[in-house]
Design a protein around this motif. Structure first.
Motif, PDB file in Angstrom:
ATOM      1  N   GLN A  53       0.843  -1.185   0.000  1.00 28.62           N
ATOM      2  CA  GLN A  53       0.000   0.000   0.000  1.00 28.62           C
ATOM      3  C   GLN A  53       0.883   1.240   0.000  1.00 28.62           C
ATOM      4  O   GLN A  53       1.888   1.306   0.707  1.00 28.62           O
TER       5      GLN A  53
ATOM      6  N   VAL B   9      -4.530   4.977   2.445  1.00 24.76           N
ATOM      7  CA  VAL B   9      -5.831   5.050   1.801  1.00 24.76           C
ATOM      8  C   VAL B   9      -6.895   4.607   2.806  1.00 24.76           C
ATOM      9  O   VAL B   9      -6.745   3.591   3.481  1.00 24.76           O
ATOM     10  N   GLY B  10      -7.960   5.405   2.928  1.00 24.83           N
ATOM     11  CA  GLY B  10      -9.057   5.094   3.843  1.00 24.83           C
ATOM     12  C   GLY B  10      -9.016   5.881   5.139  1.00 24.83           C
ATOM     13  O   GLY B  10      -9.986   5.873   5.893  1.00 24.83           O
TER      14      GLY B  10
ATOM     15  N   SER C 261      -9.005   9.254   7.649  1.00 24.47           N
ATOM     16  CA  SER C 261      -9.705  10.538   7.602  1.00 24.47           C
ATOM     17  C   SER C 261      -8.738  11.650   7.980  1.00 24.47           C
ATOM     18  O   SER C 261      -7.837  11.465   8.802  1.00 24.47           O
TER      19      SER C 261
ATOM     20  N   THR D 162     -11.824  11.726   3.490  1.00 25.34           N
ATOM     21  CA  THR D 162     -11.244  10.390   3.421  1.00 25.34           C
ATOM     22  C   THR D 162     -10.196  10.357   2.324  1.00 25.34           C
ATOM     23  O   THR D 162     -10.440  10.843   1.209  1.00 25.34           O
TER      24      THR D 162
ATOM     25  N   THR E  98      -8.589   8.943  -0.638  1.00 26.04           N
ATOM     26  CA  THR E  98      -9.068   7.981  -1.629  1.00 26.04           C
ATOM     27  C   THR E  98      -7.935   7.346  -2.405  1.00 26.04           C
ATOM     28  O   THR E  98      -8.022   6.164  -2.750  1.00 26.04           O
TER      29      THR E  98
END
Length: 189
Positions: free
Chosen positions: A128, A145-146, A148, A155, A157
């Motif tokens: 990732q 990613v994901g 906040s 979020t 993206t």
């Protein structure tokens, strides 16, 4: 040419060992008697013997008190499992919207707008991609990613070599849910 044998034969070694053992035992076998002590002069015998000084007992005021029964009393110590920061809700209920979300999360990453963060690095790897951003106070955060980020709890993206895309959802003045994509890019050198 005559050659001498430099190594002793076994018979001569046995004789040397036997002589060494006997020599070691002889001084231990003799009984040495100590000479009888000479008669002490009459002057020393007539004088009374002084008793040896005895150590004076220590007064009870200087003695230490006995240790307490419970040596492991941690009642006045700080609990190591309690968090450093405790988020307390405000007495007045906040208005619906962003204020409710900020007080609910309470994290420093949610106290700034997304546009205030600076992207300082992107790591692309096997599993990732990750990105490193810095808030206006200089504190760094690693994004995946994901996660906040920001006041509106946007979020993350996607993370690419060009930057980080953050999707924010919020209600506008008309009450409709709006989606806005904000891109945080690396600074040009």
């Amino acid at each position: 040419m005559i050659r001498r044998n430099l190594l002793p034969n076994s018979r001569s070694v046995a004789v040397v060992v036997a002589v060494g053992i006997v020599a070691a035992m002889l001084p231990g076998c003799k009984k040495h008697e100590q000479p009888a002590p000479a008669a002490q002069p009459a002057a020393k015998a007539a004088a009374p013997q002084q008793p040896k000084p005895v150590q004076k007992p220590v007064s009870s005021a200087l003695k230490l008190p006995p240790p307490p029964v419970n040596q492991f009393d941690f009642s006045n110590k700080k609990d190591p499992f309690k968090p450093f920061l405790v988020v307390k809700p405000h007495p007045a209920a906040p208005a619906a919207g962003t204020a409710a979300r900020i007080s609910r999360s309470g994290l420093p990453i949610h106290s700034f707008d997304v546009s205030q963060f600076r992207l300082i690095g992107v790591v692309t790897g096997d599993r990732q991609n990750k990105a490193m951003v810095v808030d206006p106070n200089g504190k760094g955060y690693v994004l995946r990613v994901g996660m906040s980020i920001g006041k509106n709890e946007g979020t993350v993206t996607s993370i690419s070599n060009s930057g980080v895309d953050v999707l924010e959802q919020f209600r506008d003045d008309n009450g409709r849910v709006r989606k806005e994509t904000i891109k945080i890019t690396l600074p040009r050198k």
